[in-house]
Design an enzyme around this catalytic site. Sequence first.
Site, PDB file in Angstrom:
ATOM      1  N   GLU A 131       0.854  -1.191   0.000  1.00  0.00           N
ATOM      2  CA  GLU A 131       0.000   0.000   0.000  1.00  0.00           C
ATOM      3  C   GLU A 131       0.886   1.236   0.000  1.00  0.00           C
ATOM      4  O   GLU A 131       2.076   1.155   0.332  1.00  0.00           O
ATOM      5  CB  GLU A 131      -0.939  -0.017   1.211  1.00  0.00           C
ATOM      6  CG  GLU A 131      -1.923  -1.167   1.183  1.00  0.00           C
ATOM      7  CD  GLU A 131      -2.897  -1.155   2.365  1.00  0.00           C
ATOM      8  OE1 GLU A 131      -2.791  -0.254   3.224  1.00  0.00           O
ATOM      9  OE2 GLU A 131      -3.766  -2.054   2.418  1.00  0.00           O
ATOM     10  N   ARG A 259      10.732 -15.012  -3.748  1.00  0.00           N
ATOM     11  CA  ARG A 259      12.109 -14.580  -3.496  1.00  0.00           C
ATOM     12  C   ARG A 259      13.106 -15.450  -4.246  1.00  0.00           C
ATOM     13  O   ARG A 259      14.155 -14.967  -4.673  1.00  0.00           O
ATOM     14  CB  ARG A 259      12.377 -14.571  -1.996  1.00  0.00           C
ATOM     15  CG  ARG A 259      11.756 -13.368  -1.322  1.00  0.00           C
ATOM     16  CD  ARG A 259      11.860 -13.367   0.180  1.00  0.00           C
ATOM     17  NE  ARG A 259      11.225 -12.157   0.686  1.00  0.00           N
ATOM     18  CZ  ARG A 259      10.633 -12.035   1.863  1.00  0.00           C
ATOM     19  NH1 ARG A 259      10.598 -13.080   2.686  1.00  0.00           N
ATOM     20  NH2 ARG A 259      10.078 -10.904   2.235  1.00  0.00           N
ATOM     21  N   ARG A 284      37.195  -3.983 -27.741  1.00  0.00           N
ATOM     22  CA  ARG A 284      37.674  -2.614 -27.546  1.00  0.00           C
ATOM     23  C   ARG A 284      39.186  -2.600 -27.323  1.00  0.00           C
ATOM     24  O   ARG A 284      39.705  -3.367 -26.504  1.00  0.00           O
ATOM     25  CB  ARG A 284      36.948  -2.014 -26.339  1.00  0.00           C
ATOM     26  CG  ARG A 284      37.460  -0.671 -25.863  1.00  0.00           C
ATOM     27  CD  ARG A 284      37.091   0.433 -26.818  1.00  0.00           C
ATOM     28  NE  ARG A 284      37.276   1.727 -26.179  1.00  0.00           N
ATOM     29  CZ  ARG A 284      37.651   2.813 -26.834  1.00  0.00           C
ATOM     30  NH1 ARG A 284      37.886   2.758 -28.139  1.00  0.00           N
ATOM     31  NH2 ARG A 284      37.778   3.968 -26.202  1.00  0.00           N
ATOM     32  N   ILE A 353      33.416  -1.344 -17.728  1.00  0.00           N
ATOM     33  CA  ILE A 353      34.207  -1.898 -18.829  1.00  0.00           C
ATOM     34  C   ILE A 353      33.842  -1.223 -20.146  1.00  0.00           C
ATOM     35  O   ILE A 353      34.705  -0.962 -20.998  1.00  0.00           O
ATOM     36  CB  ILE A 353      34.006  -3.420 -18.911  1.00  0.00           C
ATOM     37  CG1 ILE A 353      34.725  -4.113 -17.741  1.00  0.00           C
ATOM     38  CG2 ILE A 353      34.503  -3.983 -20.249  1.00  0.00           C
ATOM     39  CD1 ILE A 353      34.421  -5.590 -17.615  1.00  0.00           C
ATOM     40  N   GLU A 379      10.145  -7.902  -3.786  1.00  0.00           N
ATOM     41  CA  GLU A 379       9.884  -9.044  -2.888  1.00  0.00           C
ATOM     42  C   GLU A 379      10.603  -8.894  -1.549  1.00  0.00           C
ATOM     43  O   GLU A 379      11.087  -9.866  -0.968  1.00  0.00           O
ATOM     44  CB  GLU A 379      10.304 -10.373  -3.553  1.00  0.00           C
ATOM     45  CG  GLU A 379       9.729 -10.603  -4.933  1.00  0.00           C
ATOM     46  CD  GLU A 379       8.224 -10.806  -4.925  1.00  0.00           C
ATOM     47  OE1 GLU A 379       7.606 -10.707  -3.854  1.00  0.00           O
ATOM     48  OE2 GLU A 379       7.664 -11.056  -6.005  1.00  0.00           O
TER      49      GLU A 379
END
Length: 399
Positions: A131, A259, A284, A353, A379
């Site tokens: 709520e 969970r 890269r 990275i 959760e």
Amino acid sequence: MGRLAQTEGLTDVQREIVATVRGFVDKEIIPVATELEHRDEYPTEIVEGLKDLGVFGLMIPEEYGGLGESLLTYALCVEEIARGWMSVSGIINTHFIVAYMLQRHGTDEQRSHFLPRMATGEVRGAFSMSEPALGSDVSAITSRGVRDGAEYVLDGQKMWLTNGGSSTLVAVLCRTDEGLPEDTPPHRSMTTFLVEKEPGFGEVRPGLTIPGKIDKMGYKGVDTTELIMDGLRIPADRVLGGETGRGFYQMMDGVEVGRVNVAARGCGVAQRAFELGIAYAQQRETFGKPIARHQAIQFKLAEMATKVEAAHALMVGAARKKDSGERNDLEAGMAKYLASEYCKEVVEDAFRIHGGYGFSKEYEIERLYREAPMLLIGEGTAEIQKMIVGRRLLEEYRA
């Protein structure tokens, strides 16, 4: 498929199911996820494909038209789906929790009425506990259900309802303390109501309004909403299990398996972040060589891979504990806590990275960077998990 996050001891059926879901994710989800996420568009075609695969009925017993699989099988499928796009796993999870609650706590009539259609995805589930002013204190709910003849009249406002617009069945937790002694503990004065509704927004049935989607930082595509009840009339036979006062236990049982699901989501997102990071590091180049050959990057990759492996192992252990019929709140709390924290760290390392390109919406890691924080609060927050784990440890190791 890489070496990380492998699961030993699976049956041939389990391996086939997980491989099928992984193939679907690689072909149907990953290529379109970022584009749909940026548009905050509901993944209708993906959901239809998952229906065809039987994912919506994965844990529903065969007698009701489902596949009757274990929590472990389900969690491994969620891990794969979250690897593609975490929002899709959220669409599945709330549906799964309601089906699980019906299977465990519903009356024969409720199971027969809902589960066959939930197995096909015709009926789509959502559950509503939180709520606006509630936070993690479930015992403080103010939404109420009052008996009126053969019906209950529900009033109150609910928050953070995943699948609020697209669902057709919502398990709603309300207080039903009318006629009870004043000293009745809060958790014994709550009831779960099975609320059927039309999909969409606005007044979806008399007395029930779904105002619209909440705009979020991440976790887009899936609709997260409020739910407002104003004189909503529900037949008494739509009290889950047919008995009032059991709602808190029913919801906590659902959240416990939820969970494990959130832990699986964290594992899936972390796996994808690792895949993106190690691939980019080999493409890269800086200072005349791929950045993967720099020791600093190798250290990051080693840490990321270790976290992916550890989170996966803890998640699998929690699922297997539940499947064995044992109490698993300790293991589920540990798995959810560790997987969500490690997910955030692995995603951030993959982001680092990528350097400046990680900040660009052209790269998938940007989406993962916005998705990972939801797992820290979904959760039950990380702090709530630590409270659960701490209390259970004190029970187990009582002096």
